[in-house]
Design a protein around this motif. Sequence first.
Motif, PDB file in Angstrom:
ATOM      1  N   ARG A  75     -26.374 -18.247  60.228  1.00  0.00           N
ATOM      2  CA  ARG A  75     -27.127 -18.577  59.117  1.00  0.00           C
ATOM      3  C   ARG A  75     -27.563 -17.222  58.029  1.00  0.00           C
ATOM      4  N   THR A 102     -28.214 -27.856  57.941  1.00  0.00           N
ATOM      5  CA  THR A 102     -27.815 -27.182  59.210  1.00  0.00           C
ATOM      6  C   THR A 102     -27.692 -27.932  60.569  1.00  0.00           C
ATOM      7  N   PHE A 146     -23.725 -18.098  50.258  1.00  0.00           N
ATOM      8  CA  PHE A 146     -24.569 -18.567  49.112  1.00  0.00           C
ATOM      9  C   PHE A 146     -24.794 -17.920  47.854  1.00  0.00           C
ATOM     10  N   GLU A 199     -24.693 -16.480  56.110  1.00  0.00           N
ATOM     11  CA  GLU A 199     -24.486 -17.263  55.026  1.00  0.00           C
ATOM     12  C   GLU A 199     -25.364 -16.816  53.984  1.00  0.00           C
ATOM     13  N   ASP A 200     -26.469 -16.724  54.301  1.00  0.00           N
ATOM     14  CA  ASP A 200     -27.468 -16.070  53.194  1.00  0.00           C
ATOM     15  C   ASP A 200     -26.953 -15.052  52.403  1.00  0.00           C
ATOM     16  N   LYS A 201     -26.217 -14.050  53.108  1.00  0.00           N
ATOM     17  CA  LYS A 201     -25.834 -12.672  52.693  1.00  0.00           C
ATOM     18  C   LYS A 201     -24.585 -12.848  51.965  1.00  0.00           C
TER      19      LYS A 201
END
Length: 256
Positions: A171, A141, A179, A174-176
């Motif tokens: 960030r 990151t 990824f 990205e998680d939602k």
Amino acid sequence: SSGKTTFSKRLTIQLMTNGIKPTPISLDNYFVEREETPRDEYGDYDYESINALDLELFNSHIEALIKGQEVEIPRFNFSVGRKEYQGDFLTIDEDTVIILEGIHALNPKLTERIPEEYKYKVYVSALTTISIDDHSWIPTTDNRLIRRIIRDFNYRGYSAQETISRWPSVRAGEDKWIFPFQENVDAMFNSALLFELAVLRLHIEPILMTVPQNAPEYAEAYRLLRFIKLFTPIQGKEIPPTSLLREFLGGSSFSY
């Protein structure tokens, strides 16, 4: 900040050398107008949401291209938050490979009208492989944030303070939005370069130093400044014009 754009351009060249006719399309040009951008739970613009893309326009263009029709590809002006049309007309034939480049390219919602057998999905990310010492690893990151700060400052009109302020939202996005789909790809490409932090040092330091000491983002800017000083700087002139790093530094053989 993963280097997707340069990857798509270099992939385009490689496909051409193999006798394949590719045409790259950047999803960055299909953002909705700034005031139409969805907002997150804090009321801030959520640029990471797939709904920040003009899905209807994008899909209408893809369907028209597949039918052999001509479309005018927009250019998104990040400084003013508007799509602009500059005469970039595009047509393809049945032998053309479309290369879609963008953070939502792996999301099935983006291309749900296209059968899966016509897709080959590649996940591109900067997966840092070096460590400070035997016990201190370098978070990927940090690598991507430094790239992003330089890119936003040079090409999108954002200060380091603004980019750092939005980083938690990036960030979370990205998680939602990214990824969850990375394991469904056909190939993965690591865009991190062993020497890049040494090259980026001379570019990131003056940008980070513009963050006011009384700003909430100063602590993160100070941390990054201390981190980047661990690397002996390498002059940018040593980097070839086809390097992926040129996407962030400028001086590339490619136009962005």
